[in-house]
Enzyme design. Structure first.
Site, short mmCIF file in Angstrom:
data_model
loop_
_atom_site.label_atom_id
_atom_site.label_comp_id
_atom_site.label_asym_id
_atom_site.label_seq_id
_atom_site.Cartn_x
_atom_site.Cartn_y
_atom_site.Cartn_z
N GLU A 138 32.16 -19.35 23.35
CA GLU A 138 32.81 -18.16 23.88
C GLU A 138 33.49 -18.38 25.24
O GLU A 138 33.71 -17.43 25.98
CB GLU A 138 31.82 -17.00 23.98
CG GLU A 138 31.15 -16.64 22.66
CD GLU A 138 30.35 -15.36 22.73
OE1 GLU A 138 30.86 -14.35 23.24
OE2 GLU A 138 29.20 -15.37 22.25
N GLN A 151 12.71 -1.85 28.01
CA GLN A 151 12.70 -3.27 27.75
C GLN A 151 14.09 -3.78 27.34
O GLN A 151 14.81 -3.07 26.65
CB GLN A 151 11.74 -3.59 26.59
CG GLN A 151 10.28 -3.35 26.87
CD GLN A 151 9.70 -4.49 27.71
OE1 GLN A 151 10.10 -5.65 27.64
NE2 GLN A 151 8.75 -4.12 28.53
N PRO A 152 14.41 -5.03 27.73
CA PRO A 152 15.68 -5.60 27.29
C PRO A 152 15.58 -6.12 25.86
O PRO A 152 14.48 -6.30 25.33
CB PRO A 152 15.89 -6.75 28.28
CG PRO A 152 14.50 -7.19 28.63
CD PRO A 152 13.67 -5.92 28.63
N TYR A 161 16.70 -9.08 25.04
CA TYR A 161 16.38 -10.51 25.20
C TYR A 161 16.04 -10.74 26.66
O TYR A 161 16.55 -10.06 27.55
CB TYR A 161 17.54 -11.41 24.74
CG TYR A 161 18.90 -11.03 25.29
CD1 TYR A 161 19.39 -11.64 26.44
CD2 TYR A 161 19.68 -10.06 24.66
CE1 TYR A 161 20.64 -11.30 26.94
CE2 TYR A 161 20.92 -9.72 25.16
CZ TYR A 161 21.39 -10.34 26.30
OH TYR A 161 22.63 -9.99 26.81
N TYR A 162 15.17 -11.72 26.89
CA TYR A 162 14.56 -11.88 28.21
C TYR A 162 15.28 -12.92 29.05
O TYR A 162 14.74 -13.95 29.43
CB TYR A 162 13.08 -12.18 28.05
CG TYR A 162 12.33 -10.98 27.51
CD1 TYR A 162 11.93 -9.95 28.35
CD2 TYR A 162 12.08 -10.86 26.15
CE1 TYR A 162 11.29 -8.83 27.86
CE2 TYR A 162 11.43 -9.74 25.64
CZ TYR A 162 11.04 -8.73 26.51
OH TYR A 162 10.41 -7.62 26.01
N HIS A 189 20.46 -9.58 32.30
CA HIS A 189 21.85 -9.27 32.00
C HIS A 189 22.11 -7.81 32.33
O HIS A 189 21.19 -6.98 32.37
CB HIS A 189 22.19 -9.55 30.53
CG HIS A 189 21.31 -8.82 29.56
ND1 HIS A 189 20.01 -9.20 29.28
CD2 HIS A 189 21.54 -7.73 28.79
CE1 HIS A 189 19.48 -8.38 28.39
NE2 HIS A 189 20.38 -7.47 28.08
N TRP A 244 21.83 -19.02 22.72
CA TRP A 244 23.20 -18.54 22.72
C TRP A 244 23.63 -18.11 24.12
O TRP A 244 24.81 -18.23 24.49
CB TRP A 244 23.36 -17.39 21.72
CG TRP A 244 22.57 -16.16 22.06
CD1 TRP A 244 21.33 -15.83 21.64
CD2 TRP A 244 23.00 -15.08 22.89
NE1 TRP A 244 20.94 -14.62 22.16
CE2 TRP A 244 21.95 -14.14 22.92
CE3 TRP A 244 24.17 -14.81 23.61
CZ2 TRP A 244 22.03 -12.95 23.64
CZ3 TRP A 244 24.24 -13.63 24.33
CH2 TRP A 244 23.18 -12.72 24.35
#
Length: 343
Positions: free
Chosen positions: A191, A276-277, A279-280, A283, A181
């Site tokens: 988007e 930690q994010p 998703y890796y 951003h 995504w």
């Protein structure tokens, strides 16, 4: 009371009877990686429209009286009689300044609860247009989604660089975290109409888009995400002085784009990275300073300006220092730290 955002774009299903949920929209985060926008539904990779009344509540996963939000485990019963899991997130929307006069003028049921000297407390039942609820639906939902929203114990992890190399990085590499995504947004396959700003440089550029947690009806909970074009930076741990031009672009151009589009100056923004994010893919979060955004607490958020200063001082700063972050007791990474005797 909330100031209205200059541009209004509906991006969530409202709490009205028979609200229709339509085709899939990729989600950032949040927590967060695969949530669908406002009751979106996909099954077998194809869009499948359905109404919220098609869903049956199985249990309450978690609720927050402070945040006026509840997380539900629901299911949709198919023609075969078998149920497919879903997660439904119901959230009271903030007040909108222009609607406040109508709140008291329009007829509504008002029940007096307490009257003591000069103080009165009423319970009001306002008309639907003044009592909207934002509904976010994850469908089909996996057990991972359900566990994510289930109330769990939380532990603080103190991760050294050696811990990162020996525990966290192998865990990340072994997982199949889908970030398609993200690539769809960067490639304008999804988007594209939501992009607020883009720097197209492949090394030092990024795309700035509203986070789907923000309905864009008011500025008090403003929330945007900057997704970098580079695909070789997983998290804060990968950053070195080489990335300073990119990070400075995100900081400066992001602030300029937000003040131009929404009228919110940089001094009223909280700009940070998670570790930690969720998703890796690197951003950066842009939120209104007065908004208590999820994940903006000190144990997870790292201000971008501080990150830039740290890297300017020492190119290997984030390959040297220990980083602290929270993990829920049911998260696989927490179990890895347990197995290594680090918890």
């Amino acid at each position: 009371m909330s100031q209205r955002a200059p541009r209004r774009r509906a991006c969530a299903v409202r709490g009205r009877p028979r609200a229709m949920a339509e085709g899939p929209q990729p989600k950032r985060k949040r927590e967060e990686e695969e949530e669908k926008n406002g009751g979106t539904a996909t099954q077998g990779g194809a869009a499948a429209a359905f109404t919220l009344s098609d869903l049956r509540v199985r249990r309450i996963l978690r609720e927050s009286a402070r945040d006026k939000i509840v997380f539900l485990h629901a299911e949709r019963i198919g023609l075969s009689g078998e149920g497919t899991d879903a997660v439904v997130i119901l959230e009271k929307t903030p007040f909108q300044e222009e609607k406040i006069p109508d709140l008291l003028k329009k007829p509504m049921h008002a029940e007096l609860q307490v009257h003591n000297d000069i103080y009165c407390t009423f319970y009001l039942s306002p008309p639907p247009e003044l009592s909207e609820i934002k509904a976010t639906v994850v469908y089909p939902a996996t057990e991972k989604h359900i566990q994510k929203y289930l109330r769990q114990e939380v532990h603080l992890i103190r991760e050294t660089w050696e811990d990162y190399k020996n525990i966290t990085l192998p865990f990340i590499q072994a997982q199949s975290f889908s970030i398609q995504w993200v690539y769809n947004i960067l490639e304008k396959k999804a988007e594209a109409d939501r992009i607020v700003h883009e720097n197209p440089d492949p090394s030092n550029g990024f795309v700035l888009v509203p986070d789907l947690k923000w309905n864009q009806n008011q500025l008090d909970d403003l929330y945007l995400i900057a997704l970098v074009h580079r695909r070789d930076i997983k998290s804060l741990r990968d950053l070195t002085a080489e990335h300073l031009p990119l990070l400075r672009n995100v900081l400066q151009e992001g602030k300029e784009a937000i003040v131009k589009r929404f009228g919110v100056p940089g001094s009223q923004l909280r700009i940070y990275l998670h570790y930690q994010p969720s998703y890796y893919h690197l951003h950066v979060h842009f939120t209104a300073l007065g908004y208590d955004a999820p994940g903006s607490s000190v144990e997870r958020a790292h201000l971008l300006a501080d990150v830039i200063d740290n890297l300017a001082m020492d190119s290997m700063y984030y390959q040297k220092r220990a980083l602290t972050f929270p993990l829920r007791a049911d998260e696989p990474l927490f179990k890895k730290f347990q197995e290594a005797g680090k918890v």
